[in-house]
Scaffold this active site. Structure first.
Site, PDB file in Angstrom:
ATOM      1  N   ASP A   1       0.846  -1.199   0.000  1.00 19.68           N
ATOM      2  CA  ASP A   1       0.000   0.000   0.000  1.00 19.68           C
ATOM      3  C   ASP A   1       0.882   1.250   0.000  1.00 19.68           C
ATOM      4  O   ASP A   1       0.612   2.228   0.705  1.00 19.68           O
ATOM      5  CB  ASP A   1      -0.963   0.009   1.186  1.00 19.68           C
ATOM      6  CG  ASP A   1      -2.082   1.048   1.045  1.00 19.68           C
ATOM      7  OD1 ASP A   1      -2.204   1.657  -0.044  1.00 19.68           O
ATOM      8  OD2 ASP A   1      -2.832   1.253   2.025  1.00 19.68           O
TER       9      ASP A   1
ATOM     10  N   HIS B   1       3.405  10.820   0.132  1.00 20.56           N
ATOM     11  CA  HIS B   1       2.881  12.184   0.230  1.00 20.56           C
ATOM     12  C   HIS B   1       4.063  13.137   0.379  1.00 20.56           C
ATOM     13  O   HIS B   1       5.179  12.722   0.717  1.00 20.56           O
ATOM     14  CB  HIS B   1       1.949  12.325   1.436  1.00 20.56           C
ATOM     15  CG  HIS B   1       0.701  11.514   1.338  1.00 20.56           C
ATOM     16  ND1 HIS B   1      -0.310  11.815   0.450  1.00 20.56           N
ATOM     17  CD2 HIS B   1       0.301  10.404   2.008  1.00 20.56           C
ATOM     18  CE1 HIS B   1      -1.292  10.924   0.588  1.00 20.56           C
ATOM     19  NE2 HIS B   1      -0.939  10.055   1.515  1.00 20.56           N
TER      20      HIS B   1
END
Length: 436
Positions: A307, A311
């Site tokens: 996953d 960011h």
């Protein structure tokens, strides 16, 4: 001219040499024969006694392109994959625009091919805009290169819509991959799981049942439609019970888990202000962690995924209630699993590798994941003895958001070969080198 990888070891400790030629594995020698291969006329890579395995597969990553290239793009994501030993990755469609149109899926396929550092396989959306209102055109998405359908990042709230999505996917022989989350059970502003951590800090918590209710619902819908139903990033004990029961009665349900849900609980979170510990699903209780481990061991959970969710530093520096969910994972996945489960003796090396290679390939019908003659020459060399600390400043990914910074781990990939071409190597240069 091909390339011989010599002086390698299999997961079982047997001597091995592998010839990559014409994009496939042309020959494999084992035992004493591996020490006597004729390498004349070929390039030679000396594995130095290290592990030689089929290239790793990650069926759940976020490469952010198109639309969020400041977080990650297909090239930097592919670099992170190659450095982590992954030769095949499946990209989630929650980009901007989302991958709900054939032309957008086709662009991701072509971009991955042109970068040439890993096999980039996109998922298409279940619903247009991932809004849960109207189903996408699955036939067109499949023709463009989508390998399955998901609205990852949000749960499909309508049971009726999910059933119809499954019916259409099953007719095409395609899987539905589900992010399981019931929005009606999510308290506003919650960043962490409902457990001791949020109680201690007086925060709202994300309950386990918000995930498990969708898991149970969708297993019943999968039974009714016959679709291959795959559960994303399982994190709760309740979800494992439901998946286990679904498997026992013959429903085609499979599941994945991330290293962080096997290694960390909400009680490990050091601060309510550190967004590097904010992920979705959140870190659950120690009891849930033990349930995840047990579910891997009994086959309820089929594969490992990262996953990988990069960011920007600015985003992850915001207050926890404003920061986005997610952590990176491609460059630390194998060392984490190896150090915490294989080196400690709980799991065997073949057990872990199967869930990172042949098992995901089998579940999703991929030709990769096999160290066999005739298979694509996707090969990873890993140094099981090298120990180093996780240093986000060295990541190939644009994202540095990880809760594992400073952890001392063993089992670092040293070379990645894709289709017979070396795309990343740290065998000769300590800093690593990409080739594309």
């Amino acid at each position: 001219m091909g390339t011989w990888i010599v002086n390698g070891r299999t997961a079982d400790g047997e001597a091995v040499a592998v010839l990559a030629e014409g994009g496939v594995i042309a020959d494999i020698a084992r035992g004493d024969a591996a020490k006597a291969v004729a390498t004349d006329g070929h390039e030679v890579v000396d594995a130095g006694g290290r592990l030689v395995t089929a290239g790793l597969i990650d069926m759940h990553v976020h490469f952010r392109e198109p639309g969020f290239e400041y977080k990650e793009d297909i090239e930097t994501g592919s670099r992170a994959a190659a450095k982590g030993g992954f030769t095949t990755v499946a990209c989630m469609p929650n980009t901007r625009p989302v991958l709900d149109k054939a032309e957008t899926v086709a662009k991701v396929v072509e971009r991955g091919r042109s970068v040439g550092l890993t096999r980039v396989l996109p998922y298409g959306c279940i619903s247009l805009g991932e809004l849960g209102r109207e189903l996408a055109d699955y036939e067109a998405l499949k023709a463009a290169g989508a390998i399955g359908f998901t609205d990852d990042g949000v749960g499909v709230q309508s049971a009726g819509m999910m059933k119809e999505a499954m019916r259409r996917a099953a007719a095409l022989g395609m899987p539905i991959i589900a992010h399981c989350e019931d929005d009606t059970l999510l308290p506003g502003g919650a960043a962490f799981s409902e457990g001791e951590f949020v109680k201690k800090h007086g925060l709202p918590g994300i309950p386990n049942e918000s995930e498990a209710i969708h898991v149970g619902r969708d297993i019943l819908l999968a039974e009714a439609t016959g679709v291959h139903y795959h559960v994303c990033h399982v994190s709760t004990e309740q979800s494992t019970r439901l998946i286990r029961l679904g498997k026992q009665v013959g429903i085609n349900v499979t599941a994945e888990v991330c290293p962080h849900h096997l290694l960390l609980s909400d009680e490990d979170i050091p601060s309510a202000e550190d967004a590097n510990w904010k992920m979705n699903p959140p870190l659950r209780t120690p009891r849930d962690v033990e349930a995840m481990i047990a579910a891997v061991e009994d086959g309820t959970i089929d594969i490992f995924v990262t996953d990988h969710a990069p960011h920007s530093e600015e985003e992850k520096s915001r207050s926890v209630d404003r920061a986005p969910f997610g952590i990176v994972g491609l460059e630390t996945a194998f060392p984490l699993l190896y150090t915490k489960f294989v080196a400690t003796g709980r799991w065997t090396l073949p057990f872990v590798l199967e869930r990172l290679t042949s098992k995901p390939a089998q579940l999703f019908g991929l030709p990769t994941g096999r160290l066999e003659v005739g298979a694509p020459a996707d090969v990873t060399i890993i140094d099981l003895e090298e120990e180093r600390k996780v240093d986000p400043s060295t990541f190939a990914s644009k994202g540095k958001n990880t809760p594992f910074a400073g952890w001392s781990l063993k089992g670092w990939p040293k070379l990645t070969m894709l289709g017979g071409n070396i795309v990343w190597s740290e065998l000769e240069k300590g800093s690593g080198e990409f080739v594309s």
